[in-house]
Design a protein around this motif. Structure first.
Motif, mmCIF file in Angstrom:
data_model
loop_
_atom_site.group_PDB
_atom_site.id
_atom_site.type_symbol
_atom_site.label_atom_id
_atom_site.label_comp_id
_atom_site.label_asym_id
_atom_site.label_seq_id
_atom_site.Cartn_x
_atom_site.Cartn_y
_atom_site.Cartn_z
ATOM 1 N N UNK A 50 4.709 1.995 -8.896
ATOM 2 C CA UNK A 50 4.878 1.351 -10.207
ATOM 3 C C UNK A 50 4.559 -0.138 -10.148
ATOM 4 N N UNK A 51 3.609 -0.502 -9.316
ATOM 5 C CA UNK A 51 3.146 -1.885 -9.242
ATOM 6 C C UNK A 51 4.056 -2.824 -8.482
ATOM 7 N N UNK A 52 4.982 -2.273 -7.690
ATOM 8 C CA UNK A 52 5.930 -3.143 -6.998
ATOM 9 C C UNK A 52 5.513 -3.482 -5.575
ATOM 10 N N UNK A 53 4.731 -2.635 -4.929
ATOM 11 C CA UNK A 53 4.384 -2.862 -3.528
ATOM 12 C C UNK A 53 3.296 -3.915 -3.384
ATOM 13 N N UNK A 54 3.471 -4.773 -2.401
ATOM 14 C CA UNK A 54 2.457 -5.753 -2.036
ATOM 15 C C UNK A 54 1.656 -5.238 -0.851
ATOM 16 N N UNK A 55 0.866 -6.125 -0.251
ATOM 17 C CA UNK A 55 -0.026 -5.728 0.838
ATOM 18 C C UNK A 55 0.716 -5.153 2.047
ATOM 19 N N UNK A 56 1.830 -5.750 2.516
ATOM 20 C CA UNK A 56 2.482 -5.171 3.695
ATOM 21 C C UNK A 56 2.993 -3.743 3.474
ATOM 22 N N UNK A 57 3.575 -3.491 2.318
ATOM 23 C CA UNK A 57 4.095 -2.142 2.053
ATOM 24 C C UNK A 57 2.968 -1.146 1.805
ATOM 25 N N UNK A 58 1.940 -1.575 1.102
ATOM 26 C CA UNK A 58 0.780 -0.686 0.879
ATOM 27 C C UNK A 58 0.161 -0.344 2.233
ATOM 28 N N UNK A 59 0.066 -1.332 3.127
ATOM 29 C CA UNK A 59 -0.479 -1.094 4.460
ATOM 30 C C UNK A 59 0.371 -0.062 5.199
ATOM 31 N N UNK A 60 1.698 -0.162 5.081
ATOM 32 C CA UNK A 60 2.593 0.797 5.727
ATOM 33 C C UNK A 60 2.388 2.206 5.165
ATOM 34 N N UNK A 61 2.215 2.301 3.847
ATOM 35 C CA UNK A 61 1.987 3.604 3.219
ATOM 36 C C UNK A 61 0.681 4.207 3.726
ATOM 37 N N UNK A 62 -0.377 3.404 3.766
ATOM 38 C CA UNK A 62 -1.672 3.904 4.230
ATOM 39 C C UNK A 62 -1.610 4.307 5.700
ATOM 40 N N UNK A 63 -0.867 3.543 6.481
ATOM 41 C CA UNK A 63 -0.729 3.854 7.902
ATOM 42 C C UNK A 63 -0.018 5.197 8.089
ATOM 43 N N UNK A 64 1.044 5.439 7.259
ATOM 44 C CA UNK A 64 1.750 6.724 7.321
ATOM 45 C C UNK A 64 0.840 7.874 6.942
ATOM 46 N N UNK A 65 -0.082 7.619 5.996
ATOM 47 C CA UNK A 65 -1.007 8.668 5.559
ATOM 48 C C UNK A 65 -2.156 8.867 6.529
ATOM 49 N N UNK A 66 -2.274 7.977 7.523
ATOM 50 C CA UNK A 66 -3.302 8.157 8.546
ATOM 51 C C UNK A 66 -4.545 7.306 8.358
ATOM 52 N N UNK A 67 -4.555 6.391 7.419
ATOM 53 C CA UNK A 67 -5.718 5.525 7.212
ATOM 54 C C UNK A 67 -5.666 4.381 8.225
ATOM 55 N N UNK A 68 -6.734 4.197 8.942
ATOM 56 C CA UNK A 68 -6.793 3.136 9.948
ATOM 57 C C UNK A 68 -7.417 1.882 9.321
ATOM 58 N N UNK A 69 -6.563 0.930 8.976
ATOM 59 C CA UNK A 69 -7.049 -0.334 8.418
ATOM 60 C C UNK A 69 -5.993 -1.398 8.670
ATOM 61 N N UNK A 70 -6.395 -2.639 8.650
ATOM 62 C CA UNK A 70 -5.484 -3.742 8.905
ATOM 63 C C UNK A 70 -4.838 -4.266 7.632
#
Length: 149
Positions: free
Chosen positions: A61-81
């Motif tokens: 709902x538009x609340x996550x910033x870059x660190x949390x989005x990065x954590x979500x992507x990392x959990x989903x298996x996306x390899x990015x910094x």
């Protein structure tokens, strides 16, 4: 700034592409790859990540910033910094919400700030001497003596 339009203009005028690329220090392979118009592998991966970032941002709902989005992507298996995620979020115009700043209860008087600055500058520029007339040496060189005594 890209030099490919200059090389293209030289080619139209009948000059050598090889010589123009040498002078502008660009490889011919890069020039011809750019002419095809296909995006490079990094641009393709960025577009894919931007889609996933937008989905994760909307899911929060538009609340996550870059660190949390990065954590979500990392959990989903996306390899990015994290910095790449931050760059793509800025490019997409996405930002997380943050807590409000604390409101000040007292507002400083601007006149008092000006007066305080004046008094500080005056105290720096003046020197005070604590002595009387009789503490000064006279012309005879002796302390406390007046002329002609």
């Amino acid at each position: 700034m890209t030099v490919h339009p200059f090389i293209e203009a030289e080619k139209r005028d009948g000059h050598s592409v090889k010589r123009a690329c040498e002078l502008l220090q660009v490889s011919r392979a890069a020039f011809y790859a750019r002419r095809t118009g296909k995006p490079g592998p990094r641009a393709v991966r960025d577009a894919e990540l931007t889609g996933r970032i937008t989905e994760a941002h909307a899911k929060s709902r538009g609340t996550y910033g870059a660190p949390r989005i990065h954590a979500v992507l990392k959990r989903e298996g996306a390899a990015c910094g994290r910095h790449r995620v931050a760059r793509l979020m800025r490019a997409a115009g996405l930002e997380g919400r943050h807590r409000r700043r604390r409101h000040l209860t007292t507002v400083p008087d601007p006149l008092m700030a000006i007066l305080a600055a004046r008094s500080r500058s005056v105290s720096r520029n003046t020197t005070t001497r604590s002595c009387s007339y009789f503490d000064q040496p006279g012309e005879s060189g002796k302390d406390g003596e007046a002329l002609g005594q």
